[in-house]
Design a protein around this motif. Structure first.
Motif, PDB file in Angstrom:
ATOM      1  N   UNK A  48     -45.460 -77.741  23.294  1.00 35.89           N
ATOM      2  CA  UNK A  48     -44.452 -77.361  24.285  1.00 35.89           C
ATOM      3  C   UNK A  48     -43.508 -76.299  23.731  1.00 35.89           C
ATOM      4  N   UNK A  49     -43.224 -76.352  22.439  1.00 35.44           N
ATOM      5  CA  UNK A  49     -42.351 -75.350  21.831  1.00 35.44           C
ATOM      6  C   UNK A  49     -43.035 -73.990  21.686  1.00 35.44           C
ATOM      7  N   UNK A  50     -44.356 -73.981  21.547  1.00 36.39           N
ATOM      8  CA  UNK A  50     -45.089 -72.716  21.420  1.00 36.39           C
ATOM      9  C   UNK A  50     -45.201 -71.973  22.756  1.00 36.39           C
ATOM     10  N   UNK A  51     -45.200 -72.704  23.834  1.00 34.61           N
ATOM     11  CA  UNK A  51     -45.486 -72.118  25.141  1.00 34.61           C
ATOM     12  C   UNK A  51     -44.489 -71.033  25.561  1.00 34.61           C
ATOM     13  N   UNK A  52     -43.177 -71.230  25.410  1.00 34.49           N
ATOM     14  CA  UNK A  52     -42.267 -70.148  25.831  1.00 34.49           C
ATOM     15  C   UNK A  52     -42.549 -68.829  25.107  1.00 34.49           C
ATOM     16  N   UNK A  53     -42.871 -68.904  23.818  1.00 34.95           N
ATOM     17  CA  UNK A  53     -43.176 -67.676  23.073  1.00 34.95           C
ATOM     18  C   UNK A  53     -44.443 -67.012  23.608  1.00 34.95           C
ATOM     19  N   UNK A  54     -45.437 -67.819  23.906  1.00 36.11           N
ATOM     20  CA  UNK A  54     -46.692 -67.295  24.436  1.00 36.11           C
ATOM     21  C   UNK A  54     -46.472 -66.663  25.806  1.00 36.11           C
ATOM     22  N   UNK A  55     -45.705 -67.331  26.650  1.00 34.40           N
ATOM     23  CA  UNK A  55     -45.418 -66.808  27.995  1.00 34.40           C
ATOM     24  C   UNK A  55     -44.676 -65.476  27.894  1.00 34.40           C
ATOM     25  N   UNK A  56     -43.683 -65.401  27.024  1.00 35.17           N
ATOM     26  CA  UNK A  56     -42.920 -64.155  26.870  1.00 35.17           C
ATOM     27  C   UNK A  56     -43.811 -63.021  26.388  1.00 35.17           C
ATOM     28  N   UNK A  57     -44.733 -63.307  25.488  1.00 35.37           N
ATOM     29  CA  UNK A  57     -45.647 -62.284  24.983  1.00 35.37           C
ATOM     30  C   UNK A  57     -46.547 -61.777  26.103  1.00 35.37           C
ATOM     31  N   UNK A  58     -47.032 -62.679  26.921  1.00 37.87           N
ATOM     32  CA  UNK A  58     -47.959 -62.305  27.999  1.00 37.87           C
ATOM     33  C   UNK A  58     -47.230 -61.584  29.133  1.00 37.87           C
ATOM     34  N   UNK A  59     -45.971 -61.914  29.365  1.00 40.74           N
ATOM     35  CA  UNK A  59     -45.217 -61.316  30.476  1.00 40.74           C
ATOM     36  C   UNK A  59     -45.270 -59.792  30.441  1.00 40.74           C
ATOM     37  N   UNK A  60     -45.156 -59.240  29.262  1.00 41.54           N
ATOM     38  CA  UNK A  60     -45.153 -57.781  29.144  1.00 41.54           C
ATOM     39  C   UNK A  60     -46.471 -57.146  29.552  1.00 41.54           C
ATOM     40  N   UNK A  61     -47.552 -57.861  29.409  1.00 39.24           N
ATOM     41  CA  UNK A  61     -48.870 -57.306  29.705  1.00 39.24           C
ATOM     42  C   UNK A  61     -49.358 -57.665  31.098  1.00 39.24           C
ATOM     43  N   UNK A  62     -48.952 -58.782  31.588  1.00 42.26           N
ATOM     44  CA  UNK A  62     -49.511 -59.292  32.842  1.00 42.26           C
ATOM     45  C   UNK A  62     -48.412 -59.529  33.861  1.00 42.26           C
ATOM     46  N   UNK A  63     -47.749 -58.484  34.235  1.00 40.45           N
ATOM     47  CA  UNK A  63     -46.603 -58.609  35.139  1.00 40.45           C
ATOM     48  C   UNK A  63     -46.971 -59.217  36.496  1.00 40.45           C
ATOM     49  N   UNK A  64     -48.182 -58.959  36.992  1.00 41.40           N
ATOM     50  CA  UNK A  64     -48.523 -59.493  38.310  1.00 41.40           C
ATOM     51  C   UNK A  64     -49.188 -60.866  38.234  1.00 41.40           C
ATOM     52  N   UNK A  65     -49.178 -61.494  37.080  1.00 41.57           N
ATOM     53  CA  UNK A  65     -49.705 -62.853  36.913  1.00 41.57           C
ATOM     54  C   UNK A  65     -48.562 -63.866  36.968  1.00 41.57           C
ATOM     55  N   UNK A  66     -47.593 -63.581  37.795  1.00 37.87           N
ATOM     56  CA  UNK A  66     -46.378 -64.389  37.893  1.00 37.87           C
ATOM     57  C   UNK A  66     -46.680 -65.857  38.200  1.00 37.87           C
ATOM     58  N   UNK A  67     -47.617 -66.120  39.116  1.00 33.79           N
ATOM     59  CA  UNK A  67     -47.937 -67.500  39.497  1.00 33.79           C
ATOM     60  C   UNK A  67     -48.447 -68.303  38.311  1.00 33.79           C
ATOM     61  N   UNK A  68     -49.347 -67.715  37.542  1.00 33.56           N
ATOM     62  CA  UNK A  68     -49.896 -68.417  36.373  1.00 33.56           C
ATOM     63  C   UNK A  68     -48.793 -68.724  35.376  1.00 33.56           C
ATOM     64  N   UNK A  69     -47.937 -67.750  35.112  1.00 33.35           N
ATOM     65  CA  UNK A  69     -46.844 -67.953  34.161  1.00 33.35           C
ATOM     66  C   UNK A  69     -45.861 -69.007  34.664  1.00 33.35           C
ATOM     67  N   UNK A  70     -45.563 -68.973  35.953  1.00 32.21           N
ATOM     68  CA  UNK A  70     -44.658 -69.973  36.519  1.00 32.21           C
ATOM     69  C   UNK A  70     -45.255 -71.377  36.453  1.00 32.21           C
ATOM     70  N   UNK A  71     -46.569 -71.489  36.687  1.00 30.90           N
ATOM     71  CA  UNK A  71     -47.242 -72.791  36.594  1.00 30.90           C
ATOM     72  C   UNK A  71     -47.143 -73.363  35.188  1.00 30.90           C
ATOM     73  N   UNK A  72     -47.306 -72.511  34.194  1.00 29.83           N
ATOM     74  CA  UNK A  72     -47.222 -72.964  32.802  1.00 29.83           C
ATOM     75  C   UNK A  72     -45.810 -73.440  32.487  1.00 29.83           C
ATOM     76  N   UNK A  73     -44.830 -72.667  32.880  1.00 30.32           N
ATOM     77  CA  UNK A  73     -43.434 -73.046  32.622  1.00 30.32           C
ATOM     78  C   UNK A  73     -43.093 -74.353  33.347  1.00 30.32           C
ATOM     79  N   UNK A  74     -43.545 -74.479  34.590  1.00 33.22           N
ATOM     80  CA  UNK A  74     -43.296 -75.698  35.358  1.00 33.22           C
ATOM     81  C   UNK A  74     -43.951 -76.911  34.683  1.00 33.22           C
ATOM     82  N   UNK A  75     -45.200 -76.751  34.237  1.00 31.68           N
ATOM     83  CA  UNK A  75     -45.903 -77.852  33.568  1.00 31.68           C
ATOM     84  C   UNK A  75     -45.211 -78.223  32.257  1.00 31.68           C
ATOM     85  N   UNK A  76     -44.741 -77.231  31.532  1.00 31.85           N
ATOM     86  CA  UNK A  76     -44.015 -77.502  30.279  1.00 31.85           C
ATOM     87  C   UNK A  76     -42.735 -78.266  30.571  1.00 31.85           C
TER      88      UNK A  76
END
Length: 186
Positions: A48-76
Motif C-alpha cells: 500500500x505504501x508503494x502504490x502512491x509512488x507508482x501512481x505518481x510515476x505513471x501519471x506523467x506518462x498516462x494522463x488519459x488513464x485517469x480511471x485506472x489510476x483512480x481505481x488503484x487509489x480507491x482500492x488502496x
C-alpha cells in the motif's frame, strides 16, 4: 485406599493432563495463525505504501488513464481503512486486481518501460506480491491445522469448552479468478 479409588484418581489426572495439553496446543496454533496474519499484514502495508509512488510515476506518462489510476487509489484507500483481517483480505484482493491493471499500462506506453523509477517501483511491488503469495500459503496452511484441531474429536471438546473459534482462510474473490481485461483504446 481401594484399587477403584486409585484408578479413578489416575483417570482424572490423565484427563486433566490431556485437557491442558490440548488447550496449550490450540493456543499455540491460534498464535501461529495470528503471527501468520501479522506477517501478511506487514507486506500488505508495504504494498500500500508503494502504490502512491507508482501512481505518481505513471501519471506523467498516462494522463488519459485517469480511471485506472483512480481505481488503484480507491482500492488502496479501502485497504488502509480496513479494520478487521476479513476486511483487509477483501480489500487486498481488490487492490491486487487494480494493481495488475495498473502494471499493464506499461504495454501501452513503451516510454514508461524505460523509466528507471517506474521499473524500480514495479520490481519492488513484484517482490512484495511474491512475499504476500508465499505468506498467504503459510497462513492458510496454519489456519487449516488450527481449524482441524478445533473441529476434530477429541480436541473439539476442549475447543468448545474454551471457546476457540474457527479462523478464516485468506481466499480470493470469485471475480478475481478471471483474467482482467484491459482496454487501452479509450
Amino acid at each position: 485406599m481401594s484399587m477403584t479409588v486409585i484408578i479413578v484418581i489416575v483417570v482424572i489426572a490423565l484427563l486433566i493432563i490431556w485437557y491442558f495439553a490440548t488447550y496449550n496446543s490450540l493456543v499455540s496454533l491460534r498464535n501461529r495463525v495470528k503471527d501468520g496474519w501479522a506477517q501478511i499484514d506487514v507486506q500488505l502495508k508495504r504494498r500500500a505504501d508503494l502504490i502512491p509512488n507508482l501512481v505518481e510515476t505513471i501519471k506523467g506518462y498516462a494522463k488519459h488513464e485517469k480511471d485506472t489510476l483512480e481505481d488503484v487509489v480507491k482500492a488502496r484507500n479501502t485497504f488502509t481503512t480496513a479494520k478487521t483481517p476479513e476486511e483487509e483480505m477483501k480489500a487486498s484482493n481488490e487492490l491486487s486486481n487494480t494493481i495488475s491493471k495498473l502494471l499493464m499500462l506499461q504495454e501501452a506506453y513503451p516510454e514508461l518501460k524505460a523509466n528507471s523509477n517506474f521499473m524500480s517501483l514495479q520490481n519492488e511491488l513484484k517482490e512484495t506480491e511474491d512475499k504476500i503469495s508465499i505468506m498467504r500459503q503459510f497462513y492458510n496452511d496454519t489456519v487449516m491445522k488450527y481449524n482441524n484441531k478445533v473441529e476434530m474429536v477429541p480436541s473439539c471438546i476442549v475447543a468448545s469448552i474454551s471457546h476457540f473459534e474457527k479462523m478464516t482462510f485468506f481466499e480470493i474473490e470469485e471475480q478475481d479468478r478471471t483474467t482482467p481485461k484491459v482496454d487501452f483504446s479509450k
